[in-house]
Design a protein around this motif. Sequence first.
Motif, PDB file in Angstrom:
ATOM      1  N   THR A  93       0.778  -1.333   0.090  1.00 54.34           N
ATOM      2  CA  THR A  93       0.094  -0.052  -0.006  1.00 54.34           C
ATOM      3  C   THR A  93       0.918   1.240  -0.065  1.00 54.34           C
ATOM      4  O   THR A  93       0.367   2.317  -0.573  1.00 54.34           O
ATOM      5  CB  THR A  93      -0.962   0.146   1.194  1.00 54.34           C
ATOM      6  OG1 THR A  93      -0.314  -0.230   2.477  1.00 54.34           O
ATOM      7  CG2 THR A  93      -2.007  -1.077   1.320  1.00 54.34           C
ATOM      8  N   GLN A 135      -2.522   6.578  -2.380  1.00 54.90           N
ATOM      9  CA  GLN A 135      -4.184   6.518  -2.464  1.00 54.90           C
ATOM     10  C   GLN A 135      -4.745   7.815  -3.248  1.00 54.90           C
ATOM     11  O   GLN A 135      -4.074   8.926  -3.029  1.00 54.90           O
ATOM     12  CB  GLN A 135      -4.279   6.511  -1.119  1.00 54.90           C
ATOM     13  CG  GLN A 135      -4.265   5.311  -0.204  1.00 54.90           C
ATOM     14  CD  GLN A 135      -4.716   5.360   1.287  1.00 54.90           C
ATOM     15  OE1 GLN A 135      -4.724   6.540   1.660  1.00 54.90           O
ATOM     16  NE2 GLN A 135      -5.180   4.470   1.466  1.00 54.90           N
ATOM     17  N   THR A 136      -5.798   7.546  -3.739  1.00 50.07           N
ATOM     18  CA  THR A 136      -6.416   8.746  -4.564  1.00 50.07           C
ATOM     19  C   THR A 136      -6.867   9.510  -3.538  1.00 50.07           C
ATOM     20  O   THR A 136      -7.058   8.966  -2.254  1.00 50.07           O
ATOM     21  CB  THR A 136      -7.325   8.211  -5.563  1.00 50.07           C
ATOM     22  OG1 THR A 136      -8.302   7.607  -4.721  1.00 50.07           O
ATOM     23  CG2 THR A 136      -6.866   7.245  -6.455  1.00 50.07           C
ATOM     24  N   GLN A 188     -10.184   7.985  -2.069  1.00 42.43           N
ATOM     25  CA  GLN A 188     -10.062   6.921  -0.954  1.00 42.43           C
ATOM     26  C   GLN A 188      -9.527   7.623   0.426  1.00 42.43           C
ATOM     27  O   GLN A 188      -9.954   6.996   1.497  1.00 42.43           O
ATOM     28  CB  GLN A 188      -8.802   6.143  -1.566  1.00 42.43           C
ATOM     29  CG  GLN A 188      -9.082   5.254  -2.463  1.00 42.43           C
ATOM     30  CD  GLN A 188      -8.027   4.457  -3.076  1.00 42.43           C
ATOM     31  OE1 GLN A 188      -6.874   4.864  -2.998  1.00 42.43           O
ATOM     32  NE2 GLN A 188      -8.264   3.427  -3.964  1.00 42.43           N
ATOM     33  N   GLU A 215     -11.799   6.994   3.733  1.00 44.71           N
ATOM     34  CA  GLU A 215     -11.300   6.209   4.958  1.00 44.71           C
ATOM     35  C   GLU A 215     -11.382   7.459   6.228  1.00 44.71           C
ATOM     36  O   GLU A 215     -11.742   7.324   7.308  1.00 44.71           O
ATOM     37  CB  GLU A 215      -9.664   6.438   4.784  1.00 44.71           C
ATOM     38  CG  GLU A 215      -9.404   5.276   3.996  1.00 44.71           C
ATOM     39  CD  GLU A 215      -7.771   4.986   4.019  1.00 44.71           C
ATOM     40  OE1 GLU A 215      -7.075   5.779   4.714  1.00 44.71           O
ATOM     41  OE2 GLU A 215      -7.505   4.060   3.101  1.00 44.71           O
TER      42      GLU A 215
END
Length: 87
Positions: A47, A52-53, A56, A60
């Motif tokens: 990860t 991350q976009t 995302q 979260e």
Amino acid sequence: MFWYGHDVSGWGWFAMSASMIVFWALIIAVGVLLLRAVNRPHEHTDTAATPQTPEQILAERFARGEIDEEEYRRRLNALHAGPLTKP
């Protein structure tokens, strides 16, 4: 057959017994530590390699309860609206 000074006294038996217990405890401890080292999950995951976009990250934060639904939808709409242009 056993002359004076050639037999094992009480302390000798104690030392042999204690050293045997310590020996097997060390062998078992090394085995347990090796098994734990082999079976533990890897700390580095994939990860971190893929960023991350923004959607995302926002999802979260919403899932953790850092922002409420209204703020989540407002920020999501701002992300989908595109870049801001200065007049």
